[in-house]
Design an enzyme around this catalytic site. Structure first.
Site, PDB file in Angstrom:
ATOM      1  CG  ASP A  20      -2.034   1.002   1.128  1.00  0.00           C
ATOM      2  OD1 ASP A  20      -2.314   1.471   0.011  1.00  0.00           O
ATOM      3  OD2 ASP A  20      -2.634   1.325   2.169  1.00  0.00           O
ATOM      4  CG  ASN A  68      -7.823  -2.392  -5.444  1.00  0.00           C
ATOM      5  OD1 ASN A  68      -6.916  -3.189  -5.226  1.00  0.00           O
ATOM      6  ND2 ASN A  68      -8.111  -1.409  -4.590  1.00  0.00           N
TER       7      ASN A  68
HETATM    8  C1  IPE Z   1      -1.433   0.154  -3.439  1.00  0.00           C
HETATM    9  O1  IPE Z   1      -1.278   1.519  -3.504  1.00  0.00           O
HETATM   10  C2  IPE Z   1      -1.823  -0.475  -4.757  1.00  0.00           C
HETATM   11  C3  IPE Z   1      -3.162  -1.080  -4.761  1.00  0.00           C
HETATM   12  C4  IPE Z   1      -4.052  -0.996  -3.819  1.00  0.00           C
HETATM   13  C5  IPE Z   1      -3.553  -1.841  -5.944  1.00  0.00           C
HETATM   14  P1  IPE Z   1      -2.504   2.530  -3.489  1.00  0.00           P
HETATM   15  O2  IPE Z   1      -2.918   2.801  -4.891  1.00  0.00           O
HETATM   16  O3  IPE Z   1      -3.603   2.041  -2.589  1.00  0.00           O
HETATM   17  O4  IPE Z   1      -1.810   3.815  -2.870  1.00  0.00           O
HETATM   18  P2  IPE Z   1      -2.475   4.907  -1.912  1.00  0.00           P
HETATM   19  O5  IPE Z   1      -3.106   4.195  -0.764  1.00  0.00           O
HETATM   20  O6  IPE Z   1      -3.474   5.662  -2.733  1.00  0.00           O
HETATM   21  O7  IPE Z   1      -1.314   5.752  -1.499  1.00  0.00           O
HETATM   22 MG    MG Z   2      -4.121   2.380  -0.648  1.00  0.00          MG
END
Ligand code: IPE
Ligand code: MG
Length: 249
Positions: A20, A68
């Site tokens: 994350d 997601n």
């Molecule tokens: C992790 O980074 C990747 C996935 C969840 C696929 P994020 O995209 O959640 O990054 P933040 O939380 O917005 O910083």
């Molecule tokens: Mg995230």
């Protein structure tokens, strides 16, 4: 040392990581989020390379959750391209290094091309047994539990199982993580302190370590720090403190 299913918990360890912080990493640099995700793949490569030296035998990483899909289409497209990006550069090395790759999560819903890529990674490494790398992609703990329940119900409907057969051990065999031990340690970088639907069933007795580093900056030192924190914990699995049991006895 061969990797065998149902290996007892203890060292060598099974570590699970919620990757994350890619978006925040990019934002801090004034970059598009997509570049944060690409930098996240580099962090994954570093972490996989560092794990065996730190006595880790299995690594499970959360790459894309069933939730997601609600992100903007362009970001989803970038995330969908990551497994190919990773395997194109690293699959040959994983294969050579004895790493067994497994994909967790729902294959349906992924493009045929991506399904093929995941199947190829699994097939080419199926005979490997020095390290297990599980990549959770289109994975959700609740979805996996629902899918397991549906499969068991189907087995009952088809006469292959009876309701009385259902136990915790039986249920675990219907999950996409079947056959391998649960994580000893779940790590979440980026400062967030939640499980976000990762390994709900499997993390029942896992230790949790939260770290204030964004995933694209992650590497061997952060992993070593998480393990040092884990080493201080006392795992009892619902039992009592060993010294107290001895004193009472
Ligand atoms: C992790 O980074 C990747 C996935 C969840 C696929 P994020 O995209 O959640 O990054 P933040 O939380 O917005 O910083
Ligand atoms: Mg995230």
């Amino acid at each position: 040392m061969a990797l065998s299913p149902k290996e007892p918990i203890g060292t060598p360890l099974h570590v699970a990581i919620v990757m994350d912080g890619n978006g925040r990493w990019a934002k801090r640099r004034g970059l598009p989020r997509t570049l944060g995700h690409r930098a996240g793949v580099e962090a994954l490569k570093r972490t996989v390379a560092a794990a065996p030296d730190l006595n880790i035998r299995s690594l499970t990483v959360f790459g894309f959750s069933t939730e997601n899909w609600s992100r903007p289409a362009a970001e989803v497209a970038e995330l969908m391209a990551l497994p190919r990006r990773y395997f194109e550069s690293d699959l040959a090395r994983l294969e050579r290094d004895g790493v067994r790759v497994r994909a967790l999560g729902r294959r349906e819903g992924l493009s045929p091309d991506l399904q093929e890529m995941l199947a190829e990674a699994e097939a080419r490494t199926a005979g490997n047994d020095t390290f297990l790398l599980q990549i959770a992609f289109n994975y959700g703990g609740q979805a996996d539990i629902a899918d397991a329940a549906r499969k068991f119900a189907q087995d009952v409907a088809d006469g292959r199982a009876r309701p009385a057969d259902m136990t915790e051990a039986t249920f675990a065999r219907y999950l996409s993580t079947a056959d391998f031990p649960p994580p000893d340690l779940v790590i979440r970088p980026s400062g967030e302190q939640r499980l976000s639907n990762f390994l709900l069933w499997e993390s029942a007795y896992s230790e949790f370590v939260f770290q204030d580093v964004l995933w694209p900056d992650y590497g061997k030192d952060h992993l070593a720090a998480a393990l040092a924190e884990y080493a201080k914990r006392e795992r009892r699995f619902g039992g009592a403190v060993t010294d107290d049991v001895l004193a009472a006895g």
